[in-house]
Design an enzyme around this catalytic site. Sequence first.
Site, PDB file in Angstrom:
ATOM      1  CG  PHE A 126       1.944  -1.897   2.651  1.00 37.76           C
ATOM      2  CD1 PHE A 126       3.092  -1.301   3.143  1.00 37.76           C
ATOM      3  CD2 PHE A 126       0.785  -1.152   2.624  1.00 37.76           C
ATOM      4  CE1 PHE A 126       3.086   0.007   3.588  1.00 37.76           C
ATOM      5  CE2 PHE A 126       0.756   0.160   3.063  1.00 37.76           C
ATOM      6  CZ  PHE A 126       1.923   0.746   3.557  1.00 37.76           C
ATOM      7  CG  ASP A 195      -0.795  -3.303  -3.404  1.00 36.66           C
ATOM      8  OD1 ASP A 195      -0.504  -2.416  -4.218  1.00 36.66           O
ATOM      9  OD2 ASP A 195      -0.976  -3.064  -2.188  1.00 36.66           O
ATOM     10  CE1 TYR A 220       1.330   7.104  -1.290  1.00 32.60           C
ATOM     11  CE2 TYR A 220      -1.037   7.181  -1.673  1.00 32.60           C
ATOM     12  CZ  TYR A 220       0.045   6.685  -0.969  1.00 32.60           C
ATOM     13  OH  TYR A 220      -0.150   5.778   0.037  1.00 32.60           O
ATOM     14  CE  LYS A 221       3.185   3.302  -2.315  1.00 31.58           C
ATOM     15  NZ  LYS A 221       3.725   3.959  -1.109  1.00 31.58           N
ATOM     16  NE  ARG A 369      10.741   2.267   1.235  1.00 33.87           N
ATOM     17  CZ  ARG A 369       9.418   2.321   1.172  1.00 33.87           C
ATOM     18  NH1 ARG A 369       8.728   1.227   0.891  1.00 33.87           N
ATOM     19  NH2 ARG A 369       8.768   3.440   1.421  1.00 33.87           N
TER      20      ARG A 369
END
Length: 410
Positions: A126, A195, A220-221, A369
């Site tokens: 990422f 991560d 927040y995921k 996705r």
Amino acid sequence: MSPTLADVRIMDSADPLRGFRDRFVLPDGVIYLDGNSLGALPKASIARTSEVVLQEWGDSLIRSWNEHGWIDAPQRIGAKIAPLIGAKPNEVIVTDSVTVNLFKLIVAAARLAPGRPVLLSEAGNFHTDLHVASGAAELLGLRLDALEREAILPALGPDTNLLLLTHVHYKAGFRFDMAKVTAAAKEAGALTLWDLSHSVGAVPLHLNRDGAELAVGCGYKYLNGGPGAPAFLYVAEHLQEQLVSPLRGWMGHAAPFDFTDDYVPAPGIARFLAGTPPILSLAALEAGVESFDGVDLDALWAKSVALFDLFADLVEERCAGFGLECISPGEPDRRGSHISYRHPHAYEICQALIAAGVIGDFRSPDVIRFGLTPLYLGNEDVWQAVDRLHAILQDESWRDPRFGVRSKVT
């Protein structure tokens, strides 16, 4: 032969996690397959944030730092996240963003091995991870080597200072074997920083069991903490007193309210705090984390596996011949909780799906996705999503010019 709509409804009626769906605000007419990017709104967050604003802030004012436990929120919420990642309560703290926490841990950990010049990561990781790593490497005089996945373990050696990896890849969903990789890095004399942003809240995590030393994760995921929710970081207990954060804010001081000029790091995980905790955001995150109360984490992962397999089977049967290529691994122990497809018109198809009430997301240059959030998604959601995908591919409605206009957030 894949299941019918009637079949998946029967499957949902027997789902042991079905009742947890009621903890969330899920708009009518929308199939939400983007919880791996922004989690759905927990109903408890509405009441909790209102309480913090109107009663704690409105009535108690500054007294709420003590009376309502504001000052302890980073440690308290960290302790609630700890069981979700297989850590001890005193090893996790909520603070800042993933980006900031990566910088803190990269610099702090790298300084333990000044004679090792290489910061090792994965090419295609990422981008914030690689961006932060490159900046930290410049400051520390290190060299950032970003290698293809299969070249990472062979590259470990006496020059390796720190290994930085994302547990579940944000795009394709490939998952590293945390225990194996961490052990290999240790054997080479290097620490590993994980991560967990696309893992925590959906994928099995056992940081203590797997020997993990350092980690960061997103709020927040899958944790449903709200847009831009604070992140968390993990430091194994035995390392905490050896590391000092390069961002030496007053909340990470051993005695912040003594107001001394010199910096003395707080004991334990609290030394990784920096500025004043954002209480409104923390309140929403705490409600999101509490959405997992009573959830069997093994059942959660089993449901993720089932949703993935159903999605893959339905696409293979109903969408063959339209150019979709699944790029996510089929084996459950090698993947996360999202499924991704490559297509030359991925962006347009994604936008057409959103217009049809199916919210997934696009990742440049050519990937669609779909997040399979087991806490609130059902089998019928997957069935209906693939049904609409098939219709869009078959009638080529994705060719509508409005679906080709790029937005700032894709």
